[in-house]
Design a protein around this motif. Structure first.
Motif, PDB file in Angstrom:
ATOM      1  N   ARG A 158       0.846  -1.186   0.000  1.00  0.00           N
ATOM      2  CA  ARG A 158       0.000   0.000   0.000  1.00  0.00           C
ATOM      3  C   ARG A 158       0.887   1.242   0.000  1.00  0.00           C
ATOM      4  NH1 ARG A 158      -3.324   2.342   3.812  1.00  0.00           N
ATOM      5  NH2 ARG A 158      -2.411   1.162   5.509  1.00  0.00           N
ATOM      6  N   GLU A 159       0.490   2.235  -0.801  1.00  0.00           N
ATOM      7  CA  GLU A 159       1.240   3.498  -0.810  1.00  0.00           C
ATOM      8  C   GLU A 159       0.865   4.314   0.424  1.00  0.00           C
ATOM      9  OE1 GLU A 159       0.747   5.693  -4.400  1.00  0.00           O
ATOM     10  OE2 GLU A 159       2.008   7.363  -3.702  1.00  0.00           O
ATOM     11  N   ILE A 160       1.816   4.992   1.022  1.00  0.00           N
ATOM     12  CA  ILE A 160       1.508   5.853   2.173  1.00  0.00           C
ATOM     13  C   ILE A 160       1.912   7.294   1.871  1.00  0.00           C
ATOM     14  CG2 ILE A 160       1.564   4.138   4.027  1.00  0.00           C
ATOM     15  CD1 ILE A 160       4.482   5.034   4.558  1.00  0.00           C
ATOM     16  N   THR A 161       1.383   8.186   2.680  1.00  0.00           N
ATOM     17  CA  THR A 161       1.707   9.609   2.516  1.00  0.00           C
ATOM     18  C   THR A 161       3.027   9.917   3.214  1.00  0.00           C
ATOM     19  OG1 THR A 161       0.599  10.142   4.564  1.00  0.00           O
ATOM     20  CG2 THR A 161      -0.741  10.232   2.559  1.00  0.00           C
ATOM     21  N   HIS A 162       3.535  11.091   2.920  1.00  0.00           N
ATOM     22  CA  HIS A 162       4.766  11.532   3.587  1.00  0.00           C
ATOM     23  C   HIS A 162       4.559  11.635   5.101  1.00  0.00           C
ATOM     24  CE1 HIS A 162       7.849  14.573   4.798  1.00  0.00           C
ATOM     25  NE2 HIS A 162       8.600  13.717   4.128  1.00  0.00           N
ATOM     26  N   GLU A 163       3.345  12.043   5.518  1.00  0.00           N
ATOM     27  CA  GLU A 163       3.062  12.151   6.964  1.00  0.00           C
ATOM     28  C   GLU A 163       3.138  10.767   7.628  1.00  0.00           C
ATOM     29  OE1 GLU A 163       1.004  13.621   4.613  1.00  0.00           O
ATOM     30  OE2 GLU A 163       2.040  15.523   4.963  1.00  0.00           O
ATOM     31  N   SER A 164       2.569   9.754   6.969  1.00  0.00           N
ATOM     32  CA  SER A 164       2.610   8.403   7.551  1.00  0.00           C
ATOM     33  C   SER A 164       4.048   7.896   7.623  1.00  0.00           C
ATOM     34  CB  SER A 164       1.782   7.414   6.730  1.00  0.00           C
ATOM     35  OG  SER A 164       0.459   7.814   6.708  1.00  0.00           O
ATOM     36  N   TYR A 165       4.820   8.187   6.567  1.00  0.00           N
ATOM     37  CA  TYR A 165       6.240   7.792   6.566  1.00  0.00           C
ATOM     38  C   TYR A 165       6.951   8.384   7.789  1.00  0.00           C
ATOM     39  CZ  TYR A 165      11.102   9.102   5.381  1.00  0.00           C
ATOM     40  OH  TYR A 165      12.446   9.372   5.430  1.00  0.00           O
ATOM     41  N   LEU A 166       6.669   9.662   8.070  1.00  0.00           N
ATOM     42  CA  LEU A 166       7.313  10.299   9.229  1.00  0.00           C
ATOM     43  C   LEU A 166       6.846   9.646  10.531  1.00  0.00           C
ATOM     44  CD1 LEU A 166       7.266  14.097   8.262  1.00  0.00           C
ATOM     45  CD2 LEU A 166       9.185  12.498   8.146  1.00  0.00           C
ATOM     46  N   ARG A 167       5.545   9.281  10.594  1.00  0.00           N
ATOM     47  CA  ARG A 167       5.017   8.642  11.814  1.00  0.00           C
ATOM     48  C   ARG A 167       5.659   7.274  12.040  1.00  0.00           C
ATOM     49  NH1 ARG A 167       0.244   6.708  11.702  1.00  0.00           N
ATOM     50  NH2 ARG A 167      -0.426   7.680   9.771  1.00  0.00           N
ATOM     51  N   PHE A 168       5.756   6.494  10.977  1.00  0.00           N
ATOM     52  CA  PHE A 168       6.367   5.154  11.089  1.00  0.00           C
ATOM     53  C   PHE A 168       7.824   5.273  11.538  1.00  0.00           C
ATOM     54  CE2 PHE A 168       3.462   2.829   7.792  1.00  0.00           C
ATOM     55  CZ  PHE A 168       2.399   2.970   8.659  1.00  0.00           C
ATOM     56  N   ARG A 169       8.487   6.251  10.971  1.00  0.00           N
ATOM     57  CA  ARG A 169       9.893   6.479  11.305  1.00  0.00           C
ATOM     58  C   ARG A 169      10.054   6.818  12.786  1.00  0.00           C
ATOM     59  NH1 ARG A 169      14.386   8.697   7.656  1.00  0.00           N
ATOM     60  NH2 ARG A 169      15.556   9.187   9.502  1.00  0.00           N
ATOM     61  N   GLN A 170       9.147   7.691  13.213  1.00  0.00           N
ATOM     62  CA  GLN A 170       9.215   8.128  14.614  1.00  0.00           C
ATOM     63  C   GLN A 170       8.995   6.938  15.557  1.00  0.00           C
ATOM     64  OE1 GLN A 170       6.377  11.135  15.648  1.00  0.00           O
ATOM     65  NE2 GLN A 170       7.276  11.463  17.664  1.00  0.00           N
ATOM     66  N   ALA A 171       8.074   6.052  15.189  1.00  0.00           N
ATOM     67  CA  ALA A 171       7.826   4.871  16.024  1.00  0.00           C
ATOM     68  C   ALA A 171       9.108   4.057  16.189  1.00  0.00           C
ATOM     69  CB  ALA A 171       6.735   4.010  15.402  1.00  0.00           C
ATOM     70  N   HIS A 172       9.847   3.887  15.089  1.00  0.00           N
ATOM     71  CA  HIS A 172      11.094   3.113  15.176  1.00  0.00           C
ATOM     72  C   HIS A 172      12.157   3.864  15.972  1.00  0.00           C
ATOM     73  CE1 HIS A 172      10.257  -0.507  12.887  1.00  0.00           C
ATOM     74  NE2 HIS A 172       9.445   0.230  12.161  1.00  0.00           N
ATOM     75  N   GLU A 173      12.156   5.175  15.871  1.00  0.00           N
ATOM     76  CA  GLU A 173      13.140   5.946  16.643  1.00  0.00           C
ATOM     77  C   GLU A 173      12.838   5.854  18.135  1.00  0.00           C
ATOM     78  OE1 GLU A 173      13.265   9.771  14.730  1.00  0.00           O
ATOM     79  OE2 GLU A 173      14.190   8.851  12.976  1.00  0.00           O
TER      80      GLU A 173
END
Ligand code: COA
Length: 436
Positions: free
Chosen positions: A355-370
């Motif tokens: 599934r394609e995600i938005t730039h906002e979701s990409y940032l959220r996923f990234r933050q979760a891993h951080e």
């Protein structure tokens, strides 16, 4: 005792790919970063980058690639005698990913497990170790499972950000190499201590001296090629396809240009040659982005699954490069019987399911891993299905797998994951009887 086997008798018997279930369009990233999309899409050749959801990590990718391998090729996990994971995205400085794979993929106890690290060369190092182990012949009939699994992460807004990605490729190595037979030429390797790309243990993202890294890559390529051609007597014309480690697709273009110049002494005809022998190997890399140690094998899967290419029986050259650096050039032949691999790597299926995600979701996923990297009690929401990363509990990583109790598996996606002592009987305290 049978005749001594040569390298010609070993190679990849089966190969399967797994990728994260979300991706970001690199054009969207460029617009968010205020960069001309032409730079990311044409300058670097990037198109889409795989993005990890909070419940995915390099372990999950590796386990899913391994289980796909067993299912798609009808392989009995009991045949595996060694698991080698090539990765530079290790989740623990001591405990190898191979042990998680061993448990969750249901592998036998009489099995050796370990990880190998050398930047993007780790998968190839694992493959070479596995072929040596098979040739050693100490476990007749047993196979080696080699998995390259990685997640490429750079700082937000850094030059490396558009090249990010992730994937895992699982390969069964043995003496019936129906997918890829390694040819028995002498090793063509190149090592040189350079500081082109590195990730200190206290950092979640990699650091790179990008342009220096490109130069180191090209120098290593020349080093490997001169060794290979001197030993084998083969020229570039002997290869039907050339697969280059692809941190970003344009790197394969640069690599082939350099090799073509060296091999043809600056001869004409580069463009059609690139389009014929290299371009068909890159489409899958443009779908997932950089997968570090897995990138070269994502290219291999892409070639095998290319809709307009019949790779059966073709000779391929594989160039593996790991920053730091170590590189190797390998000559190999694709198996004659395409039914042994076409449609079976799972590449097209896993890409189609994303599934394609938005730039906002990409940032959220990234933050979760951080946050996970900072907090030892991190807990993810429950994933929709299958093997998933649940978070950490008591400094242990917790995964949902087939051994979960039924009451827990009936929980709805999005529910918080229960703590690991509920999930993993193995992690409960064990009472030791007096006298034991
Ligand atoms: N339209 C089209 N092309 C454009 C463009 C535009 N608007 N703007 C720039 N470009 C081109 C540049 O000309 C260049 O092409 P070239 O390499 O053929 O000359 C390309 O896009 C990249 O531009 P550049 O300015 O070199 O990018 P950068 O310095 O910001 O970052 C890397 C490039 C590779 C250094 C960076 O992505 C990186 O550090 N990557 C991680 C390390 C890595 O992958 N190393 C590789 C070896 S393992």
């Amino acid at each position: 005792m049978g005749p001594a086997r040569t390298v010609a008798d070993v190679g990849i018997e089966a190969l399967a790919v797994h990728v994260p279930r979300h991706y970001l369009d690199v054009g969207d990233l460029a617009r968010a970063n205020g960069v001309d999309p032409g730079k990311y899409c044409f300058g670097l050749g990037c198109r889409r980058m795989a993005v990890l959801a909070p419940d995915e990590d390099p372990v999950v990718l590796a386990v899913r690639a391994a289980t796909a391998l067993f299912e798609r090729y009808d392989i009995d996990p009991a045949s595996v005698g060694m698991v080698v994971v090539g990765t530079e995205s290790g989740v623990d400085a001591a405990k190898p990913i191979a042990t998680y794979v061993h448990r969750m993929a249901g592998l036998p106890r009489d099995c050796r497990t370990f990880d190998v690290q050398h930047a993007c060369y780790g998968g190839t190092a694992g493959l070479r170790m596995a072929t040596g182990w098979v040739l050693g012949g100490l476990r007749p009939g047993r196979k080696a499972l080699v998995i390259a699994t990685d997640v490429a992460r750079y700082e937000i807004g850094s030059p490396g950000e558009p090249t990010q990605g992730a994937a895992a490729v699982a390969m069964l190595v043995g003496d019936e190499p129906r997918v890829l037979r390694l040819e028995p030429y002498a090793e063509a390797v190149h090592t040189e201590e350079v500081m082109d790309f590195w990730r200190p243990t206290y950092r979640a993202t990699a650091l790179a001296d990008g342009h220096h890294s490109i130069e180191c890559y090209l120098r290593a390529l020349e080093g490997c090629w001169s060794g290979f051609t001197a030993e084998s007597g083969l020229g570039l014309g002997a290869f039907d396809y050339l697969l280059y480690h692809s941190p970003f697709p344009k790197m394969a273009f640069k690599a082939h240009k350099r090799l073509y110049e060296v091999a043809t002494n600056g001869g004409a005809g580069f463009d059609p040659d690139y389009e014929r022998r290299v371009l068909p190997t890159l489409w899958s890399n443009t779908e997932v982005g950089n997968a570090y140690s897995a990138s070269l094998y994502v290219s291999l899967a892409g070639l095998l699954e290319h809709s307009e290419v019949d790779a059966a029986g073709k000779r391929v050259g594989l160039f593996s490069y790991g920053s730091g650096c170590c590189a190797e050039f390998i000559a190999a032949r694709v198996g004659d019987d395409a039914s042994a691999w076409r449609g079976r790597t799972g590449l097209r299926q896993v890409l189609a399911a994303r599934r394609e995600i938005t730039h906002e979701s990409y940032l959220r996923f990234r933050q979760a891993h951080e946050e996970l990297a900072r907090d030892g009690s991190f807990r993810t929401p429950l994933a929709p299905e299958g093997v998933a990363f649940c978070g950490t509990w008591n400094h242990q990583r917790v995964y949902r797998d087939a051994t979960w109790p039924a009451a827990v598996t009936s929980a709805r996606p999005g529910d918080a994951c229960p703590p690991s002592d509920v999930l993993r009987p193995a992690s409960r305290p064990v009472r030791v009887q007096a006298g034991e």
